[in-house]
Motif scaffolding. Structure first.
Motif, short mmCIF file in Angstrom:
data_model
loop_
_atom_site.label_atom_id
_atom_site.label_comp_id
_atom_site.label_asym_id
_atom_site.label_seq_id
_atom_site.Cartn_x
_atom_site.Cartn_y
_atom_site.Cartn_z
N GLY A 1 -7.87 5.92 5.77
CA GLY A 1 -6.68 6.83 5.72
C GLY A 1 -7.11 8.16 6.54
O GLY A 1 -5.99 8.99 6.48
N ILE A 2 -7.97 8.28 7.09
CA ILE A 2 -8.30 9.49 7.74
C ILE A 2 -7.76 9.38 9.14
O ILE A 2 -7.48 8.56 9.94
N VAL A 3 -6.66 10.60 9.34
CA VAL A 3 -5.85 10.84 10.64
C VAL A 3 -6.55 11.18 11.52
O VAL A 3 -7.28 12.54 11.34
N THR A 4 -6.59 10.90 12.81
CA THR A 4 -7.04 11.36 14.15
C THR A 4 -5.93 11.95 14.86
O THR A 4 -5.19 11.28 14.97
N PHE A 5 -6.13 13.50 15.29
CA PHE A 5 -5.10 14.00 15.82
C PHE A 5 -5.21 13.86 17.28
O PHE A 5 -6.33 13.74 17.86
N ASN A 6 -4.28 13.79 17.95
CA ASN A 6 -4.15 13.74 19.40
C ASN A 6 -3.90 15.37 19.88
O ASN A 6 -2.76 15.64 20.17
N THR A 7 -4.78 15.81 20.13
CA THR A 7 -4.72 17.52 20.20
C THR A 7 -4.12 17.80 21.64
O THR A 7 -3.85 18.86 21.75
N ALA A 8 -4.25 16.79 22.50
CA ALA A 8 -3.66 17.08 23.96
C ALA A 8 -2.11 16.80 23.99
O ALA A 8 -1.53 17.21 24.72
N ALA A 9 -1.54 16.19 22.87
CA ALA A 9 -0.08 15.80 22.82
C ALA A 9 0.71 17.07 22.15
O ALA A 9 0.21 17.76 21.20
N ARG A 10 1.76 17.32 22.52
CA ARG A 10 2.88 18.06 21.72
C ARG A 10 4.06 17.55 21.77
O ARG A 10 4.36 16.62 22.54
N SER A 11 4.53 17.72 20.41
CA SER A 11 5.53 16.82 20.11
C SER A 11 6.60 17.68 19.29
O SER A 11 6.40 18.64 18.72
N GLU A 12 7.87 17.17 19.12
CA GLU A 12 8.98 17.87 18.51
C GLU A 12 8.49 17.79 17.07
O GLU A 12 8.94 18.71 16.34
N THR A 13 8.03 16.79 16.51
CA THR A 13 7.88 16.54 15.02
C THR A 13 6.90 17.71 14.53
O THR A 13 6.88 18.74 13.79
N THR A 14 5.75 18.00 15.20
CA THR A 14 4.69 18.94 15.17
C THR A 14 5.52 20.34 15.45
O THR A 14 5.25 21.03 14.36
N ARG A 15 6.14 20.58 16.49
CA ARG A 15 7.11 22.00 16.64
C ARG A 15 7.76 22.00 15.26
O ARG A 15 7.64 23.35 14.80
N GLU A 16 8.49 21.05 15.02
CA GLU A 16 9.60 21.42 13.64
C GLU A 16 8.60 21.56 12.48
O GLU A 16 9.01 22.29 11.55
N LEU A 17 7.51 20.78 12.43
CA LEU A 17 6.80 21.09 11.22
C LEU A 17 5.93 22.64 11.18
O LEU A 17 6.12 23.37 10.27
N GLN A 18 5.64 22.91 12.35
CA GLN A 18 5.07 24.38 12.62
C GLN A 18 6.22 25.35 12.18
O GLN A 18 5.95 26.25 11.34
N LYS A 19 7.78 25.06 12.60
CA LYS A 19 8.65 26.18 12.34
C LYS A 19 8.78 26.11 10.62
O LYS A 19 8.91 27.29 9.93
N ALA A 20 8.74 25.10 9.95
CA ALA A 20 8.86 24.73 8.61
C ALA A 20 7.67 25.33 7.80
O ALA A 20 8.09 26.11 6.89
N ASP B 1 3.54 25.48 18.84
CA ASP B 1 3.06 25.14 20.14
C ASP B 1 3.39 23.74 20.39
O ASP B 1 3.15 22.88 21.48
N GLY B 2 3.68 23.00 19.23
CA GLY B 2 3.83 21.56 18.99
C GLY B 2 2.60 20.75 19.07
O GLY B 2 2.73 19.51 19.09
N GLN B 3 1.43 21.68 19.10
CA GLN B 3 0.15 20.84 19.17
C GLN B 3 -0.27 20.83 17.81
O GLN B 3 -0.78 21.58 16.95
N LEU B 4 -0.80 19.46 17.40
CA LEU B 4 -1.24 19.39 15.83
C LEU B 4 -2.83 19.22 15.92
O LEU B 4 -3.55 18.38 16.53
N ALA B 5 -3.31 20.28 15.54
CA ALA B 5 -4.81 20.55 15.57
C ALA B 5 -5.08 21.34 14.24
O ALA B 5 -4.27 21.33 13.36
N SER B 6 -6.31 22.07 14.19
CA SER B 6 -6.93 22.26 13.04
C SER B 6 -5.89 23.48 12.35
O SER B 6 -5.72 23.39 10.89
N LEU B 7 -5.31 24.26 12.94
CA LEU B 7 -4.73 25.35 12.32
C LEU B 7 -3.37 24.76 11.77
O LEU B 7 -3.02 25.24 10.60
N THR B 8 -2.65 23.90 12.37
CA THR B 8 -1.50 23.52 11.77
C THR B 8 -1.89 22.45 10.62
O THR B 8 -1.46 22.44 9.57
#
Length: 104
Positions: A79-98, A3-10
C-alpha cells in the motif's frame, strides 16, 4: 506552494489535513483517510490508491476526472505509494490549491 509536484511537502500537508500521522509517506493509513474524505458516506475503504480513489480525489479537488494521477509512480502490495516527483499534474495542482485554502 502550488507547483503540481507531488513530493514531501504536499504529502505532509495532505496528512495534516486528514489528521493522520505526518511522515511524508502515503501508506494505507493515509489512503484510507483520503477514501473516507472523498468517497460517498458509508463506502468501504481498502487503503489502496487505485483508479476509484484517484477519481474520488479528482472530483473532490475539482480536477479533470480520469482515474489517472501522473504524480503517482507506483503503489506497492503493502500500500506504500511512490511519488513521481518529476511529474507535474493537474490533480496535484488542484490538491495543493484545496490544501492551501483549507478545503480538502
Amino acid at each position: 506552494m502550488i507547483d503540481g509536484q507531488l513530493a514531501s511537502l504536499t504529502a505532509r500537508a495532505t496528512q495534516r489535513a486528514l489528521d493522520v500521522k505526518v511522515d511524508g509517506t502515503w501508506g494505507k493509513e493515509t489512503v484510507r483517510a483520503m477514501q473516507r474524505r472523498c468517497w460517498p458516506a458509508g463506502s468501504a475503504v481498502d487503503g489502496l490508491l487505485g483508479p476509484q480513489t484517484i477519481r474520488a480525489v479528482q472530483r473532490r479537488v475539482g480536477a479533470g476526472v480520469d482515474g489517472v494521477w501522473p504524480s503517482i509512480r507506483s503503489v506497492a502490495n503493502s500500500g506504500i505509494v511512490t511519488f513521481n516527483t518529476a511529474a507535474r499534474s493537474e490533480t496535484t495542482r488542484e490538491l495543493q490549491k484545496a490544501l492551501n485554502s483549507g478545503k480538502f
